[in-house]
Write a protein that holds these residues in place. Structure first.
Motif, PDB file in Angstrom:
ATOM      1  N   ARG A   7       9.222  37.767  10.136  1.00 27.07           N
ATOM      2  CA  ARG A   7       8.704  39.046   9.644  1.00 27.07           C
ATOM      3  C   ARG A   7       9.491  39.522   8.422  1.00 27.07           C
ATOM      4  N   ARG A   8      10.805  39.334   8.472  1.00 24.92           N
ATOM      5  CA  ARG A   8      11.646  39.773   7.360  1.00 24.92           C
ATOM      6  C   ARG A   8      11.325  38.983   6.092  1.00 24.92           C
ATOM      7  N   ASN A  41      12.190  32.252  15.788  1.00 25.40           N
ATOM      8  CA  ASN A  41      12.932  33.427  15.321  1.00 25.40           C
ATOM      9  C   ASN A  41      11.965  34.371  14.595  1.00 25.40           C
ATOM     10  N   TYR A  48      11.887  37.591  14.170  1.00 22.61           N
ATOM     11  CA  TYR A  48      12.431  38.648  13.303  1.00 22.61           C
ATOM     12  C   TYR A  48      12.596  38.122  11.885  1.00 22.61           C
ATOM     13  N   ARG A  49      13.164  36.907  11.735  1.00 18.32           N
ATOM     14  CA  ARG A  49      13.363  36.341  10.398  1.00 18.32           C
ATOM     15  C   ARG A  49      12.034  36.003   9.739  1.00 18.32           C
TER      16      ARG A  49
END
Length: 474
Positions: free
Chosen positions: A326-327, A321, A323-324
């Protein structure tokens, strides 16, 4: 999704679906509290010695301090390593293998520390000279070193025990290994330094007793309270010894980056002591020791950021995952930057009262520290960002990059900065060496990131052109 062992809830955090910001905060604030609380004990120790014994005693402790960081680095290497290895075995219900690894970590790390302590005791004068002690400080350094050596052995047991006990599902008891011995250390420091007038040796004895109490708590827990993990009786056959060496090597590799972080701090102390005592004498080392006593607070705050982000990043990295991942990194980097700015402001604006806690007003060491601490404080900003990025590298299995960054900030840039900066700007250059090393490390990180983007864009353009040629039939 909670995972339970023998009825005890061990993990009720969902790293895969909970919103990143509240998830990070739920880990960060308790971690921050415990780490800052632990670092304040070190500050209290310096205050008692500085006010009760004098600036030379404070300088002597700073000379011996690299031994603490070597000890802590060894303990963290085995603590982190055995935590990784044993948790894998426990997840596979292989409790026997986990207990064997835990016993091996305790035994080998303690044995290594005993050997180091004996060697330091036998060669204490050359060792203290190597650390930068002057003739004037040598008696104080020797008194403190001899009183603290038994405590170093106990520190290894204490820190490894913290990881193992947390793994067993008792985080509150693991936290008490910092709190109770820390409070005991403060009381004994006051008792031995002020009423009993035992000098710098009294401070060392207080620390050794406190560490022994923590080690005793670990041993008691392992024998009488442990739920899943246990000490395991190891065989003394050649095959068993071979397997022990193999397992220890694997644990050491897993925890090596944590040890390198402690050694980086050790290099700050070692190189700084050499430069300050050469340029400004014992008063210079005493002034520098104030910054070194306050630096663990900087380290702990930003280490709390990295440790809080690590499980979130690692879990989602393993799950693919991105995106998570990077977030979570953005949240940790933003938090680290804010913390770095706040700490820099605190150390800069509060320089006079902070120095006054350690050194008596009107002394030369006091004047040197007041003028230098605001300059040294700029390291907090760059250090915060570096630690967040290095933590990201470690969490995503980029161990080579993490190691490179540690070496840059702790050796490759740091040592030349301490040597060269005073030649261009004196005495401010000595205080600016650490900020400059941290800033240059951050610059290299940004250059690596920039080159990665360039390579990625070039690769994408190449793919695009190739597809266009294919469409045109070229």
């Amino acid at each position: 999704m909670a995972r339970k062992i023998k009825g005890k809830e061990r993990d009720s955090i969902d790293f895969g679906t909970t919103r990143i910001e509240p998830l990070f905060n739920s880990i960060f604030y308790p971690t921050l509290f415990s780490m800052v609380f632990a670092s304040l004990f070190t500050v209290a120790d310096g205050i008692f010695v500085g006010q009760g014994v004098g600036s030379n005693a404070l300088a002597a402790i700073n000379i011996v301090a690299p031994l603490f960081l070597i000890t802590t680095g060894l303990a963290l290497m085995f603590g982190v390593g055995v935590s990784v290895v044993a948790s894998i075995h426990l997840s596979q219900n292989n409790n026997k293998a986990a207990n064997i690894n835990i016993t091996q970590a305790f035994d080998v790390a303690t044995l290594l520390m005993v050997i180091i302590a004996i060697a330091v005791f036998l060669f204490r004068i050359p060792f203290l000279r190597m650390l930068g002690s002057s003739d004037a400080l040598l008696p104080l350094c020797q008194a403190y070193l001899l009183s603290i050596l038994p405590g170093c052995i106990c520190i290894v047991i204490q820190l490894i025990g913290t990881f193992v006990i947390r793994l067993d599902g008792s985080p509150k008891f693991a936290a008490s290994l910092e709190v109770f011995p820390g409070l005991l250390n403060i009381f004994l420091d006051w008792l031995f330094v002020f009423p009993m007038q035992m000098g710098v040796a009294g401070s060392g004895i207080a620390s050794s007793i406190s560490c022994a109490a923590a080690a005793g708590m670990v041993v008691w827990y392992m024998f009488f309270r442990a739920q899943t993990v246990r000490f395991f009786r190891l065989k003394l056959t050649l095959t068993s010894l071979y397997l022990t060496l193999r397992n220890v090597g694997y644990m050491a590799r897993s925890g090596f980056s944590s040890m390198l972080g402690e050694l980086a701090m050790s290099m700050i102390l070692l190189t700084g002591n050499y430069v300050f005592i050469r340029e400004l004498g014992e008063d210079g080392v005493a002034a520098f020791s104030v910054a070194c006593y306050l630096y663990p607070i900087v380290f702990m705050i930003n280490n709390a950021v990295a440790q809080s982000a690590q499980p979130i990043i690692s879990f989602n990295y393993g799950a693919g995952n991105h995106y998570r991942v990077r977030r979570a990194f953005r949240v940790s980097f933003r938090t680290a930057t804010i913390c770095g700015v706040l700490v820099t402001m605190f150390l800069t604006l509060g320089a006079k009262p902070l120095v006054g806690l350690f050194l008596q007003a009107g002394t030369k060491a006091h004047e040197i520290a007041i003028s230098g601490l605001p300059l040294f404080a700029y390291s907090a900003i760059f250090f915060a960002m570096n630690v967040a990025i290095i933590g990201y590298y470690q969490s995503t299995e980029q161990n080579g990059r993490a190691t490179l960054c540690m070496l840059l900030r702790g050796l490759i840039f740091l040592v030349p900065a301490f040597i060269l900066m005073p030649m261009f700007i004196f005495p401010q250059g000595m205080w600016l060496a650490v900020p400059v090393a941290e800033c240059m490390t951050l610059g290299v990180i940004f250059l690596m990131k920039g080159s990665e983007r360039g390579v990625k864009k070039g690769s994408e353009r190449g793919v695009k052109k190739g597809s266009e040629r294919g469409v045109r039939g070229e």
